[in-house]
Motif scaffolding. Structure first.
Motif, PDB file in Angstrom:
ATOM      1  N   THR A   1      -8.863  -0.309  11.525  1.00 39.98           N
ATOM      2  CA  THR A   1      -8.029  -1.156  12.028  1.00 39.98           C
ATOM      3  C   THR A   1      -7.322  -1.640  11.076  1.00 39.98           C
ATOM      4  OG1 THR A   1      -8.948  -0.349  13.947  1.00 39.98           O
ATOM      5  CG2 THR A   1      -6.944  -2.344  14.164  1.00 39.98           C
ATOM      6  N   VAL A   2      -7.562  -2.970  10.510  1.00 40.00           N
ATOM      7  CA  VAL A   2      -7.019  -4.071  10.254  1.00 40.00           C
ATOM      8  C   VAL A   2      -6.203  -3.528   8.242  1.00 40.00           C
ATOM      9  CG1 VAL A   2      -7.113  -6.108   8.296  1.00 40.00           C
ATOM     10  CG2 VAL A   2      -8.734  -5.897  10.828  1.00 40.00           C
ATOM     11  N   THR A   3      -7.038  -2.591   8.096  1.00 41.31           N
ATOM     12  CA  THR A   3      -6.228  -2.042   6.746  1.00 41.31           C
ATOM     13  C   THR A   3      -5.124  -1.288   7.438  1.00 41.31           C
ATOM     14  OG1 THR A   3      -7.987  -0.277   6.566  1.00 41.31           O
ATOM     15  CG2 THR A   3      -8.134  -2.679   5.365  1.00 41.31           C
ATOM     16  N   GLY A   4      -5.933  -0.140   8.160  1.00 44.88           N
ATOM     17  CA  GLY A   4      -4.732   0.592   9.047  1.00 44.88           C
ATOM     18  C   GLY A   4      -2.898   0.262   9.230  1.00 44.88           C
ATOM     19  N   ALA A   5      -3.690  -1.121   9.714  1.00 46.92           N
ATOM     20  CA  ALA A   5      -2.317  -2.106  10.749  1.00 46.92           C
ATOM     21  C   ALA A   5      -1.004  -2.527   9.138  1.00 46.92           C
ATOM     22  CB  ALA A   5      -2.584  -3.407  11.429  1.00 46.92           C
TER      23      ALA A   5
ATOM     24  N   TRP B   1      -1.389  -1.240   5.899  1.00 47.67           N
ATOM     25  CA  TRP B   1      -0.855   0.104   5.414  1.00 47.67           C
ATOM     26  C   TRP B   1       0.823   0.061   6.312  1.00 47.67           C
ATOM     27  CZ3 TRP B   1       0.144   5.031   6.956  1.00 47.67           C
ATOM     28  CH2 TRP B   1       0.847   6.038   5.660  1.00 47.67           C
ATOM     29  N   ALA B   2       0.540   0.382   7.175  1.00 49.92           N
ATOM     30  CA  ALA B   2       2.026   1.256   7.791  1.00 49.92           C
ATOM     31  C   ALA B   2       2.725  -0.981   8.484  1.00 49.92           C
ATOM     32  CB  ALA B   2       0.929   0.449   9.741  1.00 49.92           C
ATOM     33  N   ARG B   3       1.941  -1.813   8.106  1.00 48.63           N
ATOM     34  CA  ARG B   3       3.289  -2.772   7.833  1.00 48.63           C
ATOM     35  C   ARG B   3       4.133  -2.381   6.169  1.00 48.63           C
ATOM     36  NH1 ARG B   3       7.426  -5.995   6.856  1.00 48.63           N
ATOM     37  NH2 ARG B   3       6.973  -7.455   6.687  1.00 48.63           N
ATOM     38  N   PHE B   4       3.399  -1.213   5.096  1.00 49.11           N
ATOM     39  CA  PHE B   4       4.346  -1.364   4.119  1.00 49.11           C
ATOM     40  C   PHE B   4       5.245  -0.050   4.375  1.00 49.11           C
ATOM     41  CE2 PHE B   4       0.976  -3.904   1.891  1.00 49.11           C
ATOM     42  CZ  PHE B   4       1.229  -4.484   0.541  1.00 49.11           C
ATOM     43  N   MET B   5       5.176   0.713   5.305  1.00 42.00           N
ATOM     44  CA  MET B   5       5.235   1.902   5.026  1.00 42.00           C
ATOM     45  C   MET B   5       6.384   1.818   6.794  1.00 42.00           C
ATOM     46  SD  MET B   5       3.855   3.608   2.760  1.00 42.00           S
ATOM     47  CE  MET B   5       5.080   5.349   3.011  1.00 42.00           C
TER      48      MET B   5
END
Length: 149
Positions: free
Chosen positions: A100-104, A106-110
């Motif tokens: 969840t943390v790494t997905g968040a 990545w979501a910030r970048f994308m």
């Protein structure tokens, strides 16, 4: 051979981590477009080398916990089945939080924001809350047979 497996695993994991920091596909190769809407997919895609495996480990651990729990409840109530289910939930919770943390990140970048209330993001948080509550409930019950059930 069994003595070499930990060393081979250590070497493999080290090679994967090094490769993740030295290899990133180009933005065009990653998305099919020249530039994604939220940022550069080339550099941001490196986090996916960690995010996706962590999400899979979490998913498999939660499935294993369900299987071990069913074996305990439907079988001869063997303590090892209950213990395996508990360890699988703990492992799944750890890797679920990391995913969840790494997905968040990545979501910030994308997408320009850490959290978008996407159905996948929301469902994983709900699942993590349920499994955390499961562990809290297990810790609150003192009687061993009751705790296992």
């Amino acid at each position: 051979m069994k003595r070499n497996v930990p060393w081979l695993l250590w070497a493999w994991l080290s090679a994967v981590i090094v490769a993740a920091f030295h290899y990133a596909p180009t933005a065009k190769g990653f998305t099919g477009y020249d530039q994604p809407p939220g940022g550069d997919a080339g550099e941001a895609s490196r986090i996916l080398f960690f995010h996706v495996p962590m999400a899979w480990v979490s998913f498999v651990a939660f499935i294993a916990a369900g299987v071990w729990s069913l074996l305990y409840l439907a079988g001869k109530r063997q303590v090892r089945h209950d213990r395996s289910a508990q360890v699988a939930v703990e492992l799944g919770l750890l890797f679920g939080v990391l995913a969840t943390v790494t997905g968040a990140i990545w979501a910030r970048f994308m997408w320009g924001a850490y959290w978008n209330w996407d159905p996948r993001q929301t469902s994983i948080v709900i699942a993590l809350l349920f499994y955390a509550a499961y562990l809290a409930l297990r810790a609150a019950v003192e009687d061993e047979p009751t705790r296992r059930r």
